[in-house]
Scaffold this motif. Structure first.
Motif, PDB file in Angstrom:
ATOM      1  N   GLU A  51       0.834  -1.208   0.000  1.00  0.00           N
ATOM      2  CA  GLU A  51       0.000   0.000   0.000  1.00  0.00           C
ATOM      3  C   GLU A  51       0.864   1.250   0.000  1.00  0.00           C
ATOM      4  OE1 GLU A  51      -3.644   2.132   2.503  1.00  0.00           O
ATOM      5  OE2 GLU A  51      -2.657   0.357   3.327  1.00  0.00           O
ATOM      6  N   GLN A  52       1.963   1.222   0.755  1.00  0.00           N
ATOM      7  CA  GLN A  52       2.857   2.378   0.828  1.00  0.00           C
ATOM      8  C   GLN A  52       3.494   2.656  -0.534  1.00  0.00           C
ATOM      9  OE1 GLN A  52       6.097   1.939   3.588  1.00  0.00           O
ATOM     10  NE2 GLN A  52       6.935   3.952   3.164  1.00  0.00           N
ATOM     11  N   PHE A  53       3.889   1.604  -1.248  1.00  0.00           N
ATOM     12  CA  PHE A  53       4.571   1.782  -2.528  1.00  0.00           C
ATOM     13  C   PHE A  53       3.619   2.072  -3.675  1.00  0.00           C
ATOM     14  CE2 PHE A  53       8.273  -0.718  -0.759  1.00  0.00           C
ATOM     15  CZ  PHE A  53       9.161   0.348  -0.831  1.00  0.00           C
ATOM     16  N   LEU A  54       2.497   1.349  -3.740  1.00  0.00           N
ATOM     17  CA  LEU A  54       1.616   1.441  -4.900  1.00  0.00           C
ATOM     18  C   LEU A  54       0.348   2.230  -4.654  1.00  0.00           C
ATOM     19  CD1 LEU A  54       1.843  -2.206  -6.333  1.00  0.00           C
ATOM     20  CD2 LEU A  54       3.242  -0.213  -6.881  1.00  0.00           C
ATOM     21  N   GLY A  55       0.036   2.515  -3.378  1.00  0.00           N
ATOM     22  CA  GLY A  55      -1.171   3.261  -3.079  1.00  0.00           C
ATOM     23  C   GLY A  55      -2.443   2.446  -3.158  1.00  0.00           C
ATOM     24  N   VAL A  56      -2.305   1.104  -3.191  1.00  0.00           N
ATOM     25  CA  VAL A  56      -3.481   0.229  -3.259  1.00  0.00           C
ATOM     26  C   VAL A  56      -3.888  -0.142  -1.839  1.00  0.00           C
ATOM     27  CG1 VAL A  56      -4.398  -1.957  -4.105  1.00  0.00           C
ATOM     28  CG2 VAL A  56      -2.717  -0.701  -5.464  1.00  0.00           C
ATOM     29  N   PRO A  57      -5.109   0.165  -1.412  1.00  0.00           N
ATOM     30  CA  PRO A  57      -5.528  -0.140  -0.033  1.00  0.00           C
ATOM     31  C   PRO A  57      -5.372  -1.619   0.291  1.00  0.00           C
ATOM     32  CG  PRO A  57      -7.148   1.262  -1.119  1.00  0.00           C
ATOM     33  CD  PRO A  57      -6.183   0.827  -2.176  1.00  0.00           C
TER      34      PRO A  57
END
Length: 253
Positions: free
Chosen positions: A30-36
């Motif tokens: 989530e931190q790298f790709l922004g996917v919850p």
């Protein structure tokens, strides 16, 4: 140990520990790709990795194992008052302003509003949201995922490039590595906003700051394109850029 996380369009290497929970791995993604986290599903050979278990609970996961990452679609319900008016930020290279639009409006109508406010000819506008060009004038803004407080980048197609292209400015940035790369180092760099992501990569490699390998750069949770400039990506002075090992697979494009 190192594993390879694989999506439909992307592969990247991640360092994980044997006693590291699956949930923590999803938090890193989530931190790298922004996917919850709630939208992620991790699996190996069709076996889903459950949030409550650690890596050592899955003997099938060893050094170099490929872990498949898929995304669940999340349904966003409209607010109860059904208000469709939203505020968005329209950004040019040297100016910006807020504008109220209706979510049912089309890309074309947004261009018309920008023209009324700013005077920029509609035929010379190219609109971008999260690195994606809004190419189809007839589509609604919601079809591109535009929502309250979204930032729309406007590029003006130059008639006389020397006259219309804004002068380059120098940026002071921080390149942040992952924990598996240079032990989460923060690397200060300076370069012009007209430089491409590939220029940044070559700078770090030529100075031997990064070892020779394939790398991905991320700005505001979006993967950056090699041949596009920092200005095109909306990078501002002082912004952090994240780098980690990996390549983008072109099969999904």
């Amino acid at each position: 140990m190192r594993v390879v996380v694989v999506t439909r369009t992307l592969e990247f290497v991640m360092e994980v520990g044997l006693q590291e929970p699956v949930l923590e791995i999803k938090m890193k993604i989530e931190q790298f790709l922004g996917v919850p986290v709630a939208s992620q599903t991790l699996s190996v050979s069709g076996w889903e990795l459950m949030d409550g278990l650690d890596m050592e609970d899955y003997p099938i996961v060893t050094e170099g194992t490929k872990i498949d990452l898929t995304f669940k679609s999340m349904i966003i319900l409209p607010p109860l008052n059904h208000c469709s008016k939203i505020q968005i930020l329209v950004k040019f290279s040297s100016r910006q302003f807020n504008i109220e639009v209706d979510t049912t409006e089309t890309v074309r109508s947004l261009k018309e509003k920008i023209h009324i406010i700013d005077g920029t000819p509609i035929k010379r506008m190219s609109l971008f949201y999260c690195g994606i060009e809004l190419q189809e004038d007839y589509r609604n803004l919601t079809e591109y995922g535009i929502h309250e407080f979204s930032e729309i980048i406007v590029f003006v197609k130059a008639i006389n490039r020397l006259r219309d292209e804004p002068p380059s400015k120098r940026l002071s940035l921080v390149v942040q590595t992952s924990s598996s790369l240079l032990n989460a180092a923060s690397i200060p760099v300076e370069l012009k906003d007209s430089c491409t992501v590939n220029d940044l990569r070559q700078l770090l490699l030529s100075k031997k700051i990064l070892p020779i390998d394939d790398y991905l750069f991320i700005h505001k949770q979006r993967i950056m394109r090699d041949n596009c400039s920092l200005r095109w990506h909306g990078v501002e002075n002082g912004d952090p850029l994240y780098v980690f090992k990996g390549t983008i697979s072109r099969n999904g494009y």
